[in-house]
Motif scaffolding. Structure first.
Motif, short mmCIF file in Angstrom:
data_model
loop_
_atom_site.label_atom_id
_atom_site.label_comp_id
_atom_site.label_asym_id
_atom_site.label_seq_id
_atom_site.Cartn_x
_atom_site.Cartn_y
_atom_site.Cartn_z
N TYR A 111 3.87 4.66 10.23
CA TYR A 111 3.08 3.11 10.71
C TYR A 111 3.21 2.27 10.61
CZ TYR A 111 -1.44 0.56 9.28
OH TYR A 111 -2.50 -0.10 9.70
N ASP A 112 4.75 2.60 11.47
CA ASP A 112 6.02 1.40 10.87
C ASP A 112 5.88 0.84 10.14
OD1 ASP A 112 7.90 0.57 13.56
OD2 ASP A 112 6.49 -1.38 13.57
N ALA A 113 6.04 0.94 8.73
CA ALA A 113 5.96 0.22 7.77
C ALA A 113 7.27 0.40 7.56
CB ALA A 113 5.59 1.34 6.72
N PRO A 114 7.40 -0.86 6.13
CA PRO A 114 8.77 -1.39 5.96
C PRO A 114 9.94 0.48 5.30
CG PRO A 114 7.50 -3.04 5.07
CD PRO A 114 7.15 -1.92 5.43
N LEU A 115 9.07 1.03 4.64
CA LEU A 115 9.34 1.92 3.99
C LEU A 115 9.11 3.31 5.34
CD1 LEU A 115 11.74 2.64 2.04
CD2 LEU A 115 9.87 3.73 1.04
N ASP A 116 9.76 4.51 5.82
CA ASP A 116 9.20 5.69 6.85
C ASP A 116 8.41 6.08 6.78
OD1 ASP A 116 11.46 6.62 6.70
OD2 ASP A 116 12.75 6.09 7.77
N GLU A 117 8.02 6.95 7.01
CA GLU A 117 8.03 7.69 6.32
C GLU A 117 8.60 9.05 5.38
OE1 GLU A 117 5.36 12.24 8.62
OE2 GLU A 117 7.05 10.90 9.65
N ALA A 118 9.72 9.25 5.65
CA ALA A 118 11.07 9.95 4.73
C ALA A 118 11.62 8.75 3.41
CB ALA A 118 11.93 10.75 5.47
N GLY A 119 10.57 6.97 3.88
CA GLY A 119 10.69 6.99 2.73
C GLY A 119 12.44 5.87 2.57
N ALA A 177 0.76 -1.33 -0.04
CA ALA A 177 -0.03 -0.52 0.18
C ALA A 177 1.35 1.22 0.10
CB ALA A 177 -1.10 -0.30 1.08
N LEU A 178 0.63 1.80 -0.63
CA LEU A 178 1.28 3.52 -0.77
C LEU A 178 0.67 4.58 -1.00
CD1 LEU A 178 4.31 5.20 -1.54
CD2 LEU A 178 4.31 3.99 -3.87
N HIS A 179 -0.16 5.32 -0.88
CA HIS A 179 -1.03 6.24 -0.87
C HIS A 179 -1.01 7.34 -1.79
CE1 HIS A 179 -3.64 4.37 2.44
NE2 HIS A 179 -3.40 3.92 1.51
N TYR A 180 -0.60 7.71 -2.83
CA TYR A 180 -0.51 8.47 -3.61
C TYR A 180 -0.65 10.24 -3.65
CZ TYR A 180 -4.74 9.43 -5.65
OH TYR A 180 -6.62 9.52 -5.37
N PHE A 181 -1.64 10.08 -2.17
CA PHE A 181 -2.69 11.63 -1.47
C PHE A 181 -1.34 11.73 -0.47
CE2 PHE A 181 -5.35 7.91 -1.16
CZ PHE A 181 -5.25 8.27 0.24
N VAL A 216 -0.75 -11.26 -1.37
CA VAL A 216 -0.80 -10.13 0.20
C VAL A 216 -0.75 -8.94 -0.75
CG1 VAL A 216 1.78 -10.58 0.41
CG2 VAL A 216 0.53 -9.82 2.26
N ASN A 217 -1.16 -7.79 0.39
CA ASN A 217 -0.69 -6.05 -0.03
C ASN A 217 -0.81 -6.14 1.66
OD1 ASN A 217 -1.24 -3.57 -1.41
ND2 ASN A 217 -2.07 -3.29 0.63
N LEU A 218 0.47 -5.30 1.67
CA LEU A 218 1.16 -4.80 3.11
C LEU A 218 0.19 -3.51 2.78
CD1 LEU A 218 4.87 -5.56 2.29
CD2 LEU A 218 3.59 -6.99 3.65
N TYR A 219 0.49 -3.64 4.51
CA TYR A 219 -0.61 -2.23 4.50
C TYR A 219 0.10 -2.14 6.06
CZ TYR A 219 -4.42 1.31 5.19
OH TYR A 219 -4.33 2.95 5.82
N MET A 220 0.82 -0.61 6.29
CA MET A 220 1.33 0.14 5.00
C MET A 220 2.81 -0.65 4.18
SD MET A 220 -0.96 2.22 4.08
CE MET A 220 0.18 2.78 2.86
N PHE A 221 3.15 -0.61 3.07
CA PHE A 221 4.02 -0.33 2.62
C PHE A 221 4.85 0.91 2.99
CE2 PHE A 221 7.39 1.07 -1.15
CZ PHE A 221 8.19 0.10 -0.23
N HIS A 222 4.40 1.54 2.45
CA HIS A 222 5.36 2.83 2.84
C HIS A 222 3.94 4.11 3.40
CE1 HIS A 222 7.18 6.78 2.95
NE2 HIS A 222 6.46 7.52 2.04
N GLY A 223 3.30 4.35 4.22
CA GLY A 223 2.55 5.06 5.19
C GLY A 223 2.42 6.63 5.06
N GLY A 224 4.24 7.58 5.13
CA GLY A 224 3.21 8.76 4.21
C GLY A 224 2.60 9.43 5.72
N THR A 225 2.45 10.51 4.82
CA THR A 225 2.58 12.08 6.19
C THR A 225 0.44 12.24 5.42
OG1 THR A 225 4.43 12.47 6.23
CG2 THR A 225 3.13 14.52 6.82
#
Length: 586
Positions: free
Chosen positions: A301-309, A24-28, A269-278
Motif C-alpha cells: 500500500y506504499d504505507a509508512p511501514l512496508d509489507e515486511a514491517g 490501520a493494521l489488519h491483524y488478518f 485521523v486514521n492512516l489507511y494504511m499504517f501497515h498494509g501487510g499481505t
C-alpha cells in the motif's frame, strides 16, 4: 474505569480533549507473531490508536463456524494493543471492502440468489446478527469503559457509495447496542454530500475517507456533521495494486503535507494504511468496473511501514508531522537489513492431468454447476466431460469467472481470461475428453458485483449444443503441499515446465528471518513455505517477490512447494535481499 465520549467539538477522554492518531493494521494480514512488533512501531511513529477491520469470511469459512484461532485471534490482538499502552478502533462491517475477497462477506451466504446484499432483508440480517454477536463477544470486554483499549466501533463501511437503506443501518446499530457495545458508534463515507447523507443515521458520528485536499474535505464533512470532532477515519496515504498494472506509490511530500493540513485543522485521523501487510493464501479481492481486475498478493500500500514491517521515508516524514502537534517517543525503529538469499533447485513434479484423483474426489453433475453450488466452495476445480461430433467445433461458455484453461485429450488448447471477456475457444475436433481447469482469482470487493458466483456461469455449449453430464474435481489448496510423487518416482527438473504441476524444494538458512522469494521466471500459481500459504504469483506483474514472514522460516532446512498453473521457465528457487513490487508510473 476510563470514560470516552463525543463532545461538542472534540473527543473526550475522562473529560479532557483527546485527538485520535490512529493507524490501520489488519491483524488478518500480518503473521500473529509479528503483531506486537507492528503495534510498537506505530507507537514509535507517534500514533496512539490502532484500527482494524474484521473479515467475516475469514472467521466463518463455513456456516455455523467462527474461527478465532491463530492469526484470527482478535481478542489477543486487542490485548497486545492495550499492553502497548494504545487504544483501538474496531470496524466489523459486515462489509469491509479492504481490497479483501468479496469485501469480507462469506460466499456461502449468497448461494441463494434471493438473499439480500447490504440491505434490510431477513435472511441476510439473520446471518449478520449471528456474525456480529460472535465479534462483539470478543470486543465487549475490551471496551474502554471496561478498562480495555476499544474507543470506537464502526457501523457498516462507506455505505453511502452503495445504498441508502436506513432500516438496514438502524438494524446494525440495534444489533451492536444489544450485543453490549457501549462506546460511541461511527460511520465513514467519502466526503461527497449524497454519500455522507445516505451512509449514516442521526446518532451515529459521521467521519470521512480521503487522501488529499484535507481542508476542503473536512469542510464538506463539517457541513454534514455540524457538532463533535472532525475525523478522517481513512486517510489514504497510498493505494493498492492489481495484476497487469503498475505499482502504486504516492509522493511522500504530498502525503505529509495533506496530513499536516488535517492535523492543523484539529481533526483526528486514521492512516489507511499504517501497515498494509499481505493477502496471504487466496484472500485478495478484485475490482470490476467493466474490466475485471484481481488484486495482487502484496498489500504493501506504499504505507509508512512496508509489507515486511520496515519503516519507509513516509514513516519518518509522518513522524515529523505528528511531532509538530504531539509529543512522539524518543526512539525510532532500526533501518531494514538485507534478507538472506538462499537458492535451491525445484524437483519431484506431479502433474494434475497424470492422476487427477490424487488431487481431489470426482463428483458427477447432470449440469455444469457454478462453484457456489459445491460444498465447500472451491477456488480451483477441474471440469471433465466427453464430447462427440464429426468436425472441429467451438466451445462456448456463458461467462468465465475468472480463468479457464482448456485441455483436449490431454493437450492444452488455450486459456480464457475474464478481463479479456473471453468465452469461446476453437477445438481441433469434436470427439474426445474435454478438461477445463477453472480458477477463482478473487471475488469483487466493491460495487454492485459483490456476492456474485464463481466458476463457469451459464453452462457450456459445443457448436451451440449444450454440454451436459460433467465430472467436477474441486481442488483444496490447503492439501496441495501434501501431493508428492510416488515412491521411487522423485525426479530432478532441468528445464521449463508446463502446468498444472506441483514441484518442491528444500532450502537452508542459518536462522529464522524475513525472506523475499523471486518469482520472475515462474508463470502463474501459488507458493507455500513450510505449509504456510504465501499467496499467488503471476509473471505479468507488477509484483515480482512474495514476502515470507520470519516466523514461518525455520533454522536449518525449510520446504517450499509451488503449484504452477502456467509455464515455469526456470525451475530454480531464488530469494533476493529486498522486495520487488514492480514498476511505478514515474
Amino acid at each position: 474505569m476510563p470514560d470516552f465520549a463525543i463532545g461538542e467539538t472534540d473527543f473526550l477522554l475522562d473529560g479532557r480533549s483527546f485527538r485520535i492518531l490512529s493507524g490501520a493494521l489488519h491483524y488478518f494480514r500480518v503473521h500473529p507473531d509479528l503483531w506486537a512488533d507492528r503495534i510498537e512501531k506505530a507507537r514509535l511513529m507517534g500514533l496512539n490508536t490502532i484500527e482494524t477491520y474484521v473479515p467475516w469470511n475469514a472467521h466463518a469459512p463455513r456456516p455455523g463456524r467462527f474461527d478465532l484461532s491463530g492469526g484470527l485471534d482478535l481478542g489477543r490482538f486487542l490485548s497486545l494493543i492495550a499492553e502497548a499502552g494504545m487504544y483501538a478502533i474496531v470496524r466489523p462491517g459486515p462489509y469491509i471492502c479492504a481490497e479483501w475477497d468479496n469485501g469480507g462477506l462469506p460466499a456461502w451466504l449468497f448461494r441463494d440468489p434471493s438473499v439480500g446484499v447490504r440491505r434490510y432483508e431477513p435472511r441476510y440480517l439473520a446471518a449478520v446478527r449471528e456474525y456480529l454477536d460472535q465479534v462483539y463477544r470478543v470486543v465487549v470486554p475490551h471496551q474502554i469503559d471496561r478498562d480495555g483499549p476499544v474507543l470506537l466501533v464502526q457501523i457498516e463501511n462507506e455505505y453511502g457509495a452503495f445504498g441508502d437503506d436506513k432500516r438496514y443501518l438502524a438494524a446494525l446499530t440495534q444489533y451492536t447496542r444489544e450485543a453490549g457495545i457501549t462506546v460511541p458508534l461511527t460511520t465513514v463515507d467519502q466526503p461527497v454530500p449524497h454519500m455522507l447523507e445516505a451512509g449514516s443515521l442521526d446518532g451515529l458520528h459521521r467521519t470521512a475517507s480521503f487522501g488529499s485536499r484535507s481542508t476542503e474535505r473536512l469542510a464538506t464533512l463539517r457541513a454534514h456533521q455540524p457538532t463533535g470532532p472532525l475525523m478522517c477515519s481513512e486517510f489514504w496515504d497510498g493505494w493498492f495494486d492489481h495484476w497487469g498494472a503498475h505499482h502504486h506509490t504516492t509522493p511522500v511530500e504530498e502525503s505529509a503535507s495533506d496530513l499536516d493540513a488535517l492535523l492543523a485543522a484539529g481533526a483526528s485521523v486514521n492512516l489507511y494504511m499504517f501497515h498494509g501487510g499481505t493477502n496471504f493464501g487466496l484472500t485478495n479481492g478484485a475490482n470490476d468496473k467493466g474490466v475485471y481486475q484481481p488484486l495482487v498478493t502484496s498489500y504493501d500500500y506504499d504505507a509508512p511501514l512496508d509489507e515486511a514491517g520496515n519503516p519507509t521515508p513516509k514513516y519518518h516524514a509522518f513522524r515529523e508531522v505528528i511531532a509538530r502537534y504531539h509529543k512522539v517517543p524518543d526512539s525510532v525503529p532500526p533501518p531494514p537489513q538485507p534478507a538472506p538469499t538462499p537458492t535451491a533447485a525445484l524437483r519431484d513434479p506431479v502433474w494434475l492431468l497424470d492422476a487427477p484423483q490424487r488431487w481431489g474426489t470426482w463428483q458427477t453433475h447432470e449440469h455444469l454447476p457454478v462453484f457456489d453450488e459445491l460444498t465447500p466452495i472451491p477456488r480451483l476445480a477441474l471440469l471433465r466431460t466427453a464430447i462427440s461430433g464429426d468436425h472441429p467445433g467451438v466451445l462456448t461458455f456463458g461467462e468465465v469467472r475468472d480463468r479457464a484453461t482448456v485441455f483436449f485429450d490431454g493437450h492444452q488448447v488455450g486459456t480464457l481470461i475474464r478481463e479479456h471477456h473471453d468465452r469461446a475457444i476453437a477445438l481441433p475436433r469434436a470427439r474426445g475428453e474435454l478438461l477445463v481447469l477453472v480458477e477463482d482469482e478473487g471475488r469483487v470487493n466493491y460495487g454492485e458485483r459483490i456476492g456474485e458466483p464463481k466458476g463457469i456461469i451459464g453452462g457450456a455449449t459445443l457448436n451451440g449444443r449444450e454440454l451436459s453430464t460433467w465430472d467436477i474435481l474441486p481442488i483444496d489448496p490447503a492439501a496441495v503441499p501434501d501431493i508428492r510423487p510416488g515412491t521411487g518416482s522423485e525426479a530432478a527438473v532441468s528445464g521449463p515446465l508446463a502446468g498444472p504441476v506441483v514441484i518442491r524444494a528444500e532450502f537452508d538458512v542459518p536462522r529464522p528471518a524475513d525472506l523475499f522469494l523471486d518469482t520472475a521466471e515462474w508463470g502463474k500459481g501459488i507458493v507455500w513455505v513450510n505449509g504456510f500459504a504465501l499467496g499467488r504469483y503471476w509473471r505479468r506483474g507488477p509484483q515480482r517477490t512474495l514476502y515470507v514472514p520470519g516466523p514461518v522460516v525455520r533454522e536449518g532446512t525449510n520446504e517450499i512447494v509451488v503449484l504452477e498453473l502456467g509455464t515455469l521457465l526456470d525451475p530454480q528457487v531464488r530469494f533476493v535481499p529486498h522486495p520487488l513490487l514492480g514498476h511505478t508510473e514515474s
